[in-house]
Design an enzyme around this catalytic site. Sequence first.
Site, mmCIF file in Angstrom:
data_model
loop_
_atom_site.group_PDB
_atom_site.id
_atom_site.type_symbol
_atom_site.label_atom_id
_atom_site.label_comp_id
_atom_site.label_asym_id
_atom_site.label_seq_id
_atom_site.Cartn_x
_atom_site.Cartn_y
_atom_site.Cartn_z
ATOM 1 N N GLY A 181 0.808 -1.238 0.000
ATOM 2 C CA GLY A 181 0.000 0.000 0.000
ATOM 3 C C GLY A 181 0.828 1.268 0.000
ATOM 4 N N ASP A 195 6.044 11.949 -7.712
ATOM 5 C CA ASP A 195 5.444 12.063 -6.380
ATOM 6 C C ASP A 195 6.343 12.899 -5.456
ATOM 7 O OD1 ASP A 195 3.384 11.048 -4.319
ATOM 8 O OD2 ASP A 195 5.301 10.511 -3.421
ATOM 9 N N LYS A 199 5.475 16.616 -3.783
ATOM 10 C CA LYS A 199 5.629 16.924 -2.357
ATOM 11 C C LYS A 199 6.571 18.105 -2.152
ATOM 12 C CE LYS A 199 4.803 12.164 -0.865
ATOM 13 N NZ LYS A 199 5.362 10.820 -0.816
#
Length: 427
Positions: A181, A195, A199
């Site tokens: 996950g 990603d 951020k």
Amino acid sequence: METDKKLVLGLFGFGVVGEGLYKVLNLTPTLNARIKKVCIKHPDKKRNAPPELFTTNKNLLLDDPEINVIVEMIDDADAAFDIVTTAFKNGKSVVSASKKMIAEHLPDLIELSRSNEVSFLYEAACCASIPVIRNLEEYYDNDLLHSINAVVNGSTNYILTKMFEDRLSFRDALIQAQQLGFAESNPTLDVEGYDALNKWTFLLCHSYGLLLKPANLVFTGIQNITSDDALQADTKDCVIKLVASAKKLKNGNVAAFVLPHFVKKDDQLAFVKNEYNGVVIESSFADKQFFYGKGAGSLPTASAVLSDISALRYGYKYEYKKLFRDQQNELTNDFYVKAYLAFTDWSHVHKEDFESIEEWHSNDHNNYLVGIIHFKKLQENDWWKKNNVSLVLTADPIIESLEIVKLKKRSLELAGFGGSFALSGSN
Ligand SMILES: NC(=O)c1ccc[n+]([C@@H]2O[C@H](COP(=O)([O-])OP(=O)(O)OC[C@H]3O[C@@H](n4cnc5c(N)ncnc54)[C@H](OP(=O)(O)O)[C@@H]3O)[C@@H](O)[C@H]2O)c1
Ligand SMILES: N[C@@H](CCO)C(=O)O
């Protein structure tokens, strides 16, 4: 100040993070918060919660006057933007974990949440369980922040750890990151650095007051990193990490990027393994400080969401103090970096872009060089991401002084490495 406001939550998403929050809230009865409805996409999926909680009709949450907080935990950035902005307009505060949505729309999100006088919190969106945004907002609200170097993506850190410590293949390590996950629904976002870039885009707003688009920043991921690169790192007493980096230069401007780095084995970031994240902040007087914690996964991420929900009891809002300050910081690409580059064919490398090449090696199956390049060359071209070329910055890579670079170039010219650097054969 009101400290025990009753919070009625409308939750969007019941995946890794959404279900994690449901569990964590059930284990935190002292928090005066209850989930009234959960909006999901696929009504036929089996859920570990009462069926009457679920709906696919977003308006049941967004138009419900009793729901005063929308918790947005979905994996679709465009739908998330629509949900979040509607919630603001309807006077509801929002807690979100959607990095991509926040990075792409931060100016609009700040404007809309402020004009509607609601809170917009997203601690879970960067470094999951590590309270880095609130620390940068509140504790480092001054001009003394010299640099931040951070591992902000759990999946790539997990893959690098598994590949180089447990000898797993890239593919097997990625499958594990997905099963646990950690990975995004589209894992390319993790692997190719998007990603971490997302951020870093909004973390730079909280650290240096820079309001940027992801496209403003130079970045790549770990897609071209090989075991040969890891061996080279080892010979330099380093490991390879995907590091998001920001540094205030002597001229007052900020250098920032997301790139693989050689990290010295005794550096704090070298100890950040698997899905953990780490943030090293250097500031005046305090010197180095290190934040460490799980950067992905169900409960660690939900714990940050819980903390944001809890902060809403007393109406906490990010103030974006550094953004609204008179003296603004600026992003710069006017500096040099020292980089290691591995490649299969010299024709894939623009060696004329380098100011100097300090080390090089070439044989039938393995070519690499270590050289100094102006950062603008990386921003203006992408040859260094193509044809499996792997670029890794050296430890402490930023070089601000032109004079040092010029001196080194001159000494190389004198040694017969001028112009094309005479790079045929192996050294
Ligand atoms: N996983 C992590 O460790 C982590 C950490 C920090 C932040 N995040 C971020 O948190 C968000 C959720 O991640 P996740 O890992 O929980 O994803 P996930 O397990 O794939 O779950 C996504 C959820 O979103 C729902 N959904 C998708 N589109 C929707 C829509 N238009 N309306 C309502 N529900 C919708 C899905 O519904 P169905 O269940 O019906 O398919 C599912 O429940 C993402 O933005 C991710 O980047 C994740
Ligand atoms: N995919 C993300 C989830 C946490 O933001 C990661 O691996 O870091």
